[in-house]
Design an enzyme around this catalytic site. Structure first.
Site, mmCIF file in Angstrom:
data_model
loop_
_atom_site.group_PDB
_atom_site.id
_atom_site.type_symbol
_atom_site.label_atom_id
_atom_site.label_comp_id
_atom_site.label_asym_id
_atom_site.label_seq_id
_atom_site.Cartn_x
_atom_site.Cartn_y
_atom_site.Cartn_z
ATOM 1 N N ARG A 272 61.748 83.836 -45.443
ATOM 2 C CA ARG A 272 62.003 82.743 -46.364
ATOM 3 C C ARG A 272 63.460 82.650 -46.823
ATOM 4 N NH1 ARG A 272 59.919 81.407 -52.009
ATOM 5 N NH2 ARG A 272 59.316 79.230 -51.846
ATOM 6 N N ALA A 273 64.248 83.681 -46.480
ATOM 7 C CA ALA A 273 65.649 83.677 -46.900
ATOM 8 C C ALA A 273 66.397 82.505 -46.268
ATOM 9 C CB ALA A 273 66.305 85.006 -46.529
ATOM 10 N N ASN B 60 71.673 95.827 -85.331
ATOM 11 C CA ASN B 60 71.673 94.430 -84.899
ATOM 12 C C ASN B 60 71.450 93.510 -86.108
ATOM 13 O OD1 ASN B 60 71.147 91.926 -83.634
ATOM 14 N ND2 ASN B 60 70.218 92.939 -81.866
ATOM 15 N N ASP B 61 72.370 92.552 -86.282
ATOM 16 C CA ASP B 61 72.266 91.649 -87.434
ATOM 17 C C ASP B 61 71.059 90.707 -87.319
ATOM 18 O OD1 ASP B 61 74.665 92.812 -88.310
ATOM 19 O OD2 ASP B 61 75.878 91.313 -87.273
ATOM 20 N N PHE C 86 64.605 82.330 -58.857
ATOM 21 C CA PHE C 86 63.808 81.932 -60.009
ATOM 22 C C PHE C 86 62.449 82.608 -59.954
ATOM 23 C CE2 PHE C 86 67.001 78.676 -59.996
ATOM 24 C CZ PHE C 86 67.157 78.361 -61.325
ATOM 25 N N HIS D 289 64.678 107.462 -65.428
ATOM 26 C CA HIS D 289 65.462 106.764 -64.411
ATOM 27 C C HIS D 289 66.065 105.501 -65.031
ATOM 28 C CE1 HIS D 289 61.248 105.510 -64.269
ATOM 29 N NE2 HIS D 289 61.678 104.308 -63.940
ATOM 30 N N CYS E 165 84.555 92.493 -81.248
ATOM 31 C CA CYS E 165 85.890 93.077 -81.124
ATOM 32 C C CYS E 165 86.248 93.872 -82.395
ATOM 33 C CB CYS E 165 86.932 91.981 -80.890
ATOM 34 S SG CYS E 165 87.130 91.529 -79.147
ATOM 35 N N HIS F 1 81.707 90.355 -74.387
ATOM 36 C CA HIS F 1 82.244 91.666 -74.759
ATOM 37 C C HIS F 1 81.263 92.731 -74.260
ATOM 38 C CE1 HIS F 1 84.918 93.987 -77.592
ATOM 39 N NE2 HIS F 1 84.046 94.895 -77.191
ATOM 40 N N CYS G 65 85.509 86.850 -81.399
ATOM 41 C CA CYS G 65 84.392 87.663 -80.914
ATOM 42 C C CYS G 65 83.884 88.577 -82.032
ATOM 43 C CB CYS G 65 84.847 88.498 -79.716
ATOM 44 S SG CYS G 65 83.688 89.819 -79.293
ATOM 45 N N GLN H 37 72.131 97.116 -75.949
ATOM 46 C CA GLN H 37 71.264 97.125 -77.119
ATOM 47 C C GLN H 37 70.290 98.285 -77.054
ATOM 48 O OE1 GLN H 37 69.556 93.480 -78.703
ATOM 49 N NE2 GLN H 37 70.538 92.308 -77.075
ATOM 50 N N HIS I 103 78.677 95.237 -73.991
ATOM 51 C CA HIS I 103 77.817 95.863 -74.992
ATOM 52 C C HIS I 103 76.386 95.960 -74.483
ATOM 53 C CE1 HIS I 103 76.703 91.665 -75.677
ATOM 54 N NE2 HIS I 103 75.656 92.084 -76.386
HETATM 55 O O1 LIG Z 1 59.170 76.634 -53.440
HETATM 56 P P1 LIG Z 1 60.364 76.143 -54.228
HETATM 57 O O2 LIG Z 1 60.021 75.037 -55.187
HETATM 58 O O3 LIG Z 1 61.536 75.805 -53.347
HETATM 59 O O4 LIG Z 1 60.848 77.405 -55.070
HETATM 60 C C1 LIG Z 1 60.540 77.659 -56.408
HETATM 61 O O5 LIG Z 1 59.172 78.011 -56.583
HETATM 62 C C2 LIG Z 1 58.744 79.205 -55.954
HETATM 63 C C3 LIG Z 1 57.294 79.459 -56.315
HETATM 64 O O6 LIG Z 1 57.101 79.541 -57.698
HETATM 65 C C4 LIG Z 1 59.635 80.401 -56.326
HETATM 66 O O7 LIG Z 1 59.300 81.506 -55.505
HETATM 67 C C5 LIG Z 1 61.112 80.079 -56.130
HETATM 68 O O8 LIG Z 1 61.906 81.154 -56.629
HETATM 69 C C6 LIG Z 1 61.441 78.787 -56.887
HETATM 70 O O9 LIG Z 1 62.798 78.454 -56.686
HETATM 71 O O1 LIG Z 2 69.644 89.908 -78.634
HETATM 72 P P1 LIG Z 2 70.383 88.828 -77.896
HETATM 73 O O2 LIG Z 2 71.400 89.379 -76.930
HETATM 74 O O3 LIG Z 2 70.947 87.775 -78.778
HETATM 75 O O4 LIG Z 2 69.247 88.084 -77.020
HETATM 76 C C1 LIG Z 2 68.957 88.322 -75.673
HETATM 77 O O5 LIG Z 2 68.341 89.590 -75.470
HETATM 78 C C2 LIG Z 2 67.076 89.762 -76.098
HETATM 79 C C3 LIG Z 2 66.542 91.128 -75.702
HETATM 80 O O6 LIG Z 2 66.432 91.284 -74.322
HETATM 81 C C4 LIG Z 2 66.102 88.645 -75.723
HETATM 82 O O7 LIG Z 2 64.938 88.763 -76.526
HETATM 83 C C5 LIG Z 2 66.711 87.261 -75.938
HETATM 84 O O8 LIG Z 2 65.842 86.272 -75.449
HETATM 85 C C6 LIG Z 2 68.054 87.198 -75.215
HETATM 86 O O9 LIG Z 2 68.663 85.945 -75.413
#
Ligand SMILES: O=P(O)(O)O[C@H]1O[C@H](CO)[C@@H](O)[C@H](O)[C@H]1O
Ligand SMILES: O=P(O)(O)O[C@H]1O[C@H](CO)[C@@H](O)[C@H](O)[C@H]1O
Lengths: 347, 347
Positions: B27-28, B76-77, B313, B297, B54, B165, B51, B169, B167
């Site tokens: 599929r690639a 974390n604020d 996606f 790990h 910083c 920056h 920032c 969490q 960082h």
């Molecule tokens: O098949 P499409 O629409 O090109 O591709 C989309 O849907 C697929 C099925 O959810 C995903 O695997 C792909 O990452 C997404 O880009």
């Molecule tokens: O905490 P941040 O960097 O503002 O937020 C980011 O990391 C979080 C933890 O993975 C997620 O819940 C948020 O959706 C994402 O935007």
């Protein structure tokens, strides 16, 4: 609901998948300085000569789409699953296990109109999509090498959808994928213990509580599940236990089309944008068993959080540890419930 | 590896989480007409007065960052988990279960330099990050209400990171999140059955096969796991079974900093871009048990698939059914193995 859960971080249990979601109600106040999504222009023509899904156009593989009038279905030109896959299984030990997976991928154009999406289609046209799904479920599921039929739609560029022409997909496979398998295990356990459907009991309680229900019609309930992960995640659940969409009566199919349209219109109205989501059916496998435990349902996983351009990122903690959400299911349900069922474009 | 798996759709088993991934090698070749990511400009100043991470700058809550020289850590604020959470648990029946979750969130600035990222930092500076993680793991884990400490980094706008920056969490919680819990269950089962560490056995076999290993140093192996989901997913695994990062000797901490830098340099070189990912540690809970089954790990989940702007996606089928990938782990390992360990910007 106890107000403690409206204010304080907590975990909720998802009995359908036997997992937990972390809810951080106070966090919705967080300012957003991160990525902002592009909004696709909404000025699409009814017919686009460059679209490979429009009627009469030629697809990448040289095939020509017919001048179809409602729904059009064909084999995905770039399917992840292929019918022509040789059987082979490998198990060196418990650490290295693999097996070939036979299956197939289908594409369903929901409408010949390039400029429409489900919330803008007539209920009668949506009903044709439902009929096509039922046909495909029966035909694909009827093949001896297909044991699960996943019907779904990716809507919007932000969901990885590469073509705005209204369409969905079907991936049918020999094995039962992880998510439906989890739901099957949970429903079977509940069924064996209570001789009742998990989801029938659940929606009965939700209809009584009226905290997360958006609306109902004669045959379906639309709600934000108690255990929702995505900010505006919803489910459409049939009131009657049915294992599969092919169990629906004619009246139920109409009622589903009605619920599907009403819910997606609300979604579009939420941020006055064509609302992106991944959505689809979870239902009984096509492995020849009765599956009395299964109560099919339709889920929507939309990524947007605060506006047409700010989505919830499921990254970092969510990928490594646990899904997390920033508003409660009840708040989201309240917002969706208050929205009009008249599409904003037609106002 | 049997060539059948290089060509045909198949499923692979992940023994660490007891789940499957669908692999579609053919599929690639699929053309991409979908969303293209923005690439963040790489011309950041060493110090940015706007920032909030910083040195010497004022954060949203009015606090002023010190003029820190290496690592700087603060609460974390906008933490998703809060120390000040009243205990409460609710279980109406098996369908409605919730409990408050006490915890806390920390932010770790990896460097005072706004313009750097891990692959551009000196190994000695990365070692200071490792030391800070160990400190935090011990301090947070030492609190009686903290039973799991999740250390992670979201890198890049495409990963929902709102500030370039460098960082990371830490989210520390009373309960053990879903992902580490799955890994704990699998490792415990393997440990009880074989009196050996699952991951020690696994990397021994990978070092023998040499199909997915990227490189090793005296104490660590970097590889693309057999069951990788993300296109360029990798793991850094200590050769010696250790339950937690605080078990590392000084030499091991240096060796980890070395592996961390070498791997992230390769990542940046892949598409000659600051490579986005979510990454972090999976290790033993801090619940007071020995956890002999745990072998800690470090995992990397990067979203990019084909270029600096085209990502994979995980939507639709992946959300509703099963994770799916378009290239094999072996192909990805081959690509990453061939890359230089000299950062492209310094060439
Ligand atoms: O098949 P499409 O629409 O090109 O591709 C989309 O849907 C697929 C099925 O959810 C995903 O695997 C792909 O990452 C997404 O880009
Ligand atoms: O905490 P941040 O960097 O503002 O937020 C980011 O990391 C979080 C933890 O993975 C997620 O819940 C948020 O959706 C994402 O935007």
């Amino acid at each position: 609901m106890n107000p403690i859960f409206e204010e304080h971080p907590h975990r909720r249990y998802n009995p359908l998948t036997d997992s937990w979601v972390l809810v951080s109600p106070h966090r919705a106040k967080r300012p957003w300085q991160g990525q902002v999504e592009k909004v696709a222009g909404d000025d699409r023509p009814a017919y686009d000569e460059t679209c490979y899904l429009c009627p009469t156009n030629t697809r990448m593989n040289g095939e020509v789409n017919p001048d179809y009038q409602d729904v059009y279905i064909f084999n995905n030109d770039f399917a992840a699953l292929l019918e022509d896959t040789p059987p082979h299984s490998f198990e060196e030990d418990e650490l290295f296990k693999a097996e070939t997976e036979r299956g197939l991928g289908r594409v369903i154009c929901f409408s010949p109109r390039h400029d429409l999406t489900v919330p803008e289609m007539e209920e009668a046209a949506i009903r044709k999509v439902v009929d096509a799904w039922v046909d495909e479920y029966l035909t694909l599921g009827g093949k001896d090498f297909i044991n699960y039929v996943q019907i779904f739609e990716n809507k919007g560029f932000v969901m990885g959808c590469s073509n705005p022409h209204p369409h969905g997909q079907i991936w049918a496979s020999s094995s039962i994928p992880d998510e439906p398998m989890k739901k099957q295990i949970a429903q079977l356990k509940y069924w064996q213990k209570n001789q009742r459907s998990l989801l029938a009991d659940y929606i009965e309680k939700e209809l009584f509580k009226q905290e997360r229900v958006l609306f109902e019609n004669e045959h379906f309930v639309a709600l934000v599940p108690y255990w929702a992960v995505w900010p505006f995640e919803t489910m459409i659940v049939p009131k009657r236990k049915m294992a599969r969409i092919s169990d629906m009566t004619d009246a139920e199919k109409d009622a589903f089309a009605n619920a599907y349209k009403r819910l997606t219109v609300r979604y579009d109205n939420l941020f006055e944008t064509s609302f992106p989501y991944s959505a689809g059916v979870h239902q009984a496998p096509t492995d020849g068993e009765a599956h009395d435990e299964w109560h099919w349902h339709f889920v929507f996983y939309p990524p947007l959080l605060r506006s047409a351009t700010v989505k919830k990122f499921m990254v970092g903690y969510e990928m490594l540890a646990n899904p997390q959400r920033d508003i409660t299911a009840e708040k989201s349900a309240g917002v969706l419930r208050a929205l009009s069922e008249v599409h904003y474009k037609t106002k």
